[in-house]
Design an enzyme around this catalytic site. Structure first.
Site, PDB file in Angstrom:
ATOM      1  N   VAL A 397      72.704  58.135  23.397  1.00  0.00           N
ATOM      2  CA  VAL A 397      71.871  59.146  22.573  1.00  0.00           C
ATOM      3  C   VAL A 397      71.882  60.567  23.218  1.00  0.00           C
ATOM      4  O   VAL A 397      72.276  61.382  22.510  1.00  0.00           O
ATOM      5  CB  VAL A 397      70.399  58.780  22.498  1.00  0.00           C
ATOM      6  CG1 VAL A 397      69.441  59.625  21.806  1.00  0.00           C
ATOM      7  CG2 VAL A 397      70.376  57.310  21.931  1.00  0.00           C
ATOM      8  N   ASP A 398      72.008  60.646  24.495  1.00  0.00           N
ATOM      9  CA  ASP A 398      71.832  61.956  25.276  1.00  0.00           C
ATOM     10  C   ASP A 398      73.159  62.632  24.862  1.00  0.00           C
ATOM     11  O   ASP A 398      73.235  63.773  24.596  1.00  0.00           O
ATOM     12  CB  ASP A 398      71.795  61.509  26.781  1.00  0.00           C
ATOM     13  CG  ASP A 398      71.260  62.788  27.427  1.00  0.00           C
ATOM     14  OD1 ASP A 398      70.819  63.774  26.850  1.00  0.00           O
ATOM     15  OD2 ASP A 398      71.062  62.645  28.769  1.00  0.00           O
ATOM     16  N   ASP A 399      74.391  61.954  25.311  1.00  0.00           N
ATOM     17  CA  ASP A 399      75.614  62.323  24.899  1.00  0.00           C
ATOM     18  C   ASP A 399      75.909  62.893  23.442  1.00  0.00           C
ATOM     19  O   ASP A 399      76.179  63.919  23.083  1.00  0.00           O
ATOM     20  CB  ASP A 399      76.758  61.457  25.080  1.00  0.00           C
ATOM     21  CG  ASP A 399      77.113  61.485  26.550  1.00  0.00           C
ATOM     22  OD1 ASP A 399      78.076  61.844  27.170  1.00  0.00           O
ATOM     23  OD2 ASP A 399      76.172  60.874  27.387  1.00  0.00           O
TER      24      ASP A 399
END
Length: 654
Positions: A397-399
């Site tokens: 999700v962060d990427d």
């Protein structure tokens, strides 16, 4: 990019013979040119990702487990291990940290397997340190599992993790869906190895009995780390289950083993490996061997290749990375270069950015790809990005948020479909409390951290402020195109407000630490239009200014994960954290403050002749308190990002 740079070119002095480049412009140019030179032909950037000595030690242990020993490679890994020993004989989890018994036990065993004499000074110091901590029996669960497989301790010294877990229904208190992706990929092949009590080949029959204060067969305190009432109750149930293990029908064990085999082989992930993380890859490789998959089988061959691709060769020294980070590195480098490009007419820069962003767009995981991530509470069709080159089962999700933010910043309409799919997928991964985890939604079964296996405290993937902030950063710029996602953004901002610490900072789960968390949230606030006079912003600004060091920089080390009173303190200044703090302050409208000027001066003084900066410290946790990382790219792009933004703020004020 070129169109924007040309429009503001009147702000730059003409390049004439009499022109003298300012120190700021020179620093930006040198760092930019150096960064561009590191772009791979395919368009991506990837920097080394270094962990503590546990991972290279485990590589040597794997070679002896399998009896596949490359003596020349082993010698180079041993060189790396010896060079990282602390003065007291121990091995820490991060540079400058306290010694860790589990890491030190694994390194000692690896060096002994590599041929080091136990009478060598470095081995004697390591052994004395281990014994002073209570001996190898005090090491963590994963280390004790290794010791059991090498027949150094009895199997009762490790948690009972039967492969029949694979057959449990989803409503059961423990189920694979209730733990994080990294836990699933590590545990499933480990279930097989532990249930069948697989032993290492260990061709030289090397032992480490000298690391125990009590005979391992007589030791009665392997689980003294279990302190809570819940943990003790689970431990009692586990011991009862171990007593009943002989009664498990062979057909049931066979069925469970087959299910575990099918589960992890479906996710072997080619040359990128199971979960694209080293511990899962090694467990899978050893399980394939135990289950009779021959060396020439394509699955086993690729499993070994995926491990060997993590090796980093440095002359006579070699270490093994825990994974690789090309998507993350390329996305952050792109955001940095986009900031540089705002006031730079540079065709080479434009071309590099375009190539990098197109590579990122090509790596978006297809909506039809198989994966554990497909459950999307919002029912929206979409797709994210992994952290590594390939990890289709487990996009990050962060990427995904950072990549989408970079694609959106290019203003290239050809990325619109990528962006819509990314926004839909990210929105569907929001947890009920408004935050976002890295790979899973609502992965908050905290009681599981009480099971004896979870002594590392990293079994789960709950929402965190830093990941949530980057989701908000992207969504805030996207919701005008997709207004139905505005409630998702609003819930995220509410979550971030609730997560702010009393002193004004935010915790950084995936970067060290409170400086990183505060940088993450202030960028999200800026994108979301939270005004600079908002009390939450002012508290954060006041905290950042209060921890600035006398040299103008900022610094924080991983001790703040062990004791929150260390937040933002007790470390020399670092270039990458000074970059975090400067970007955060400028996002809060502080570009003209003396603190920002002092931070910029620090970066200018610390820049090396090659255009980069050099921070020796580790930069992020893999798991707070138990596993840390050094992203070798952080001291290359974050200082440049900060300097470029400062220059751009100056132009805006001109």
């Amino acid at each position: 990019m070129l169109r924007e740079a040309t429009a503001i070119s009147n702000l730059e002095p003409p390049l004439t013979a009499s022109y003298v480049e300012s120190p700021l412009d020179a620093a930006i140019r040198q760092a930019k040119d150096r960064l561009l030179s590191l772009q791979h032909l395919e368009g991506y950037w990837v920097f080394e990702l270094e962990a503590d000595c546990t991972i290279p030690a485990e590589y040597i242990l794997m070679m002896h487990f399998m009896d596949e020993i490359d003596a020349a490679l082993q010698a180079k890994i041993a060189n790396y291990l010896r060079s990282h020993q602390s003065a007291d004989g121990s091995y820490p989890l991060f540079r400058g940290g306290a010694g860790d018994i589990s890491c030190t036990v694994k390194v000692y065993y690896a060096l002994k397997l590599a041929g080091d004499s136990i009478d060598a000074p470095h081995m004697k110091k390591a052994r004395e340190w281990i014994l002073a901590q209570g001996g190898a029996a005090r090491s963590n669960v994963f280390t004790r599992i290794m010791l059991a497989m090498f027949e150094q301790i009895p199997w009762r010294g490790i948690p009972f993790i039967p492969v029949e877990i694979m057959l449990l229904p989803k409503w059961f208190p423990f189920h694979l869906d209730k733990v994080s992706y990294w836990s699933r990929t590590v545990m499933v092949p480990l279930f097989i190895l532990c249930s069948h009590k697989v032993t290492a080949r260990n061709p030289s029959r090397i032992h480490v009995r000298e690391l125990f204060t009590v005979d391992p067969q007589k030791e009665r305190h392997y689980f003294d780390h279990v302190k809570t009432p819940l943990g003790k109750a689970i431990l009692a149930l586990e011991r009862f289950g171990r007593m009943l293990e002989p009664l498990i029908p062979k057909a049931v064990r066979k069925k469970a083993t087959q299910k575990a085999f099918d589960w992890f082989t479906a996710r072997l992930n080619g040359v990128d490996g199971l979960g694209a993380i080293f511990p899962a890859m090694v467990n899978a490789y050893e399980a394939l061997d135990f289950l009779g998959v021959p060396p020439d089988d394509e699955r086993r061959r690729l499993a070994r290749e995926s491990i060997d691709r993590l090796l980093v060769f440095q002359g006579d020294s070699v270490y093994c990375q825990p994974c690789v980070s090309p998507i993350w590195d390329t996305a952050l480098t792109s955001l940095t270069l986009q900031e540089v490009a705002r006031h730079t007419a540079d065709l080479r820069l434009d071309a590099a950015l375009s190539k990098g962003l197109k590579w990122l767009a090509s790596k978006q995981i297809d909506k039809d790809a198989p994966g554990d991530w497909r459950v999307n509470r919002a029912g929206l069709e979409g797709g994210g990005w992994a952290f590594q080159f390939g990890n289709d089962y487990y996009p990050d999700v962060d990427d995904s948020a950072v990549v989408a933010h970079a694609l959106l910043g290019s203003e290239d309409p050809s990325f619109d479909d990528n962006l819509r799919r990314a926004a839909n997928w990210i929105a569907g991964m929001q947890s009920r409390n408004g935050g976002f985890g890295a790979f899973d939604a609502d992965n908050t079964y905290y009681y599981l951290n009480s099971i004896p296996f979870a002594d590392h405290g990293a079994l789960l993937d709950p929402p965190t402020a830093d990941v949530s902030a980057r989701c908000a950063m992207f969504l805030a710029r996207w919701v005008n195109r997709q207004p139905e996602l505005r409630p998702v953004l609003e819930r995220t901002i509410d979550y971030l407000r609730r997560e702010q610490e009393a002193d004004g900072s935010w915790f950084g789960r995936w970067g060290t630490n409170y400086i990183y968390g505060t940088w993450s949230v202030l960028l999200a606030y800026e994108a979301a239009g939270v005004p600079n006079d908002d009390p939450s912003v002012r508290r954060a600004v006041a905290w950042l200014k209060s921890i600035q060091r006398e040299d103008g920089g900022w610094g924080e080390d991983n001790f703040s994960y062990h004791d929150p009173s260390y937040r933002g303190r007790f470390h020399t200044s670092t270039a990458f954290q000074t970059g975090f703090a400067l970007i955060a302050l400028m996002a809060a409208g502080e570009a003209g403050s003396p603190e920002v000027q002092a931070g910029v001066d620090y970066l200018l003084r610390q820049q090396r002749p090659d255009g980069f900066w050099n921070d020796e410290c580790f930069t992020a946790p893999g798991f707070p308190r138990v596993f840390y990382l050094k992203y070798h790219g952080y001291d290359k792009f974050f200082p440049l990002w900060a300097l470029a933004r400062y220059r751009n703020e100056r132009y805006a004020l001109a």
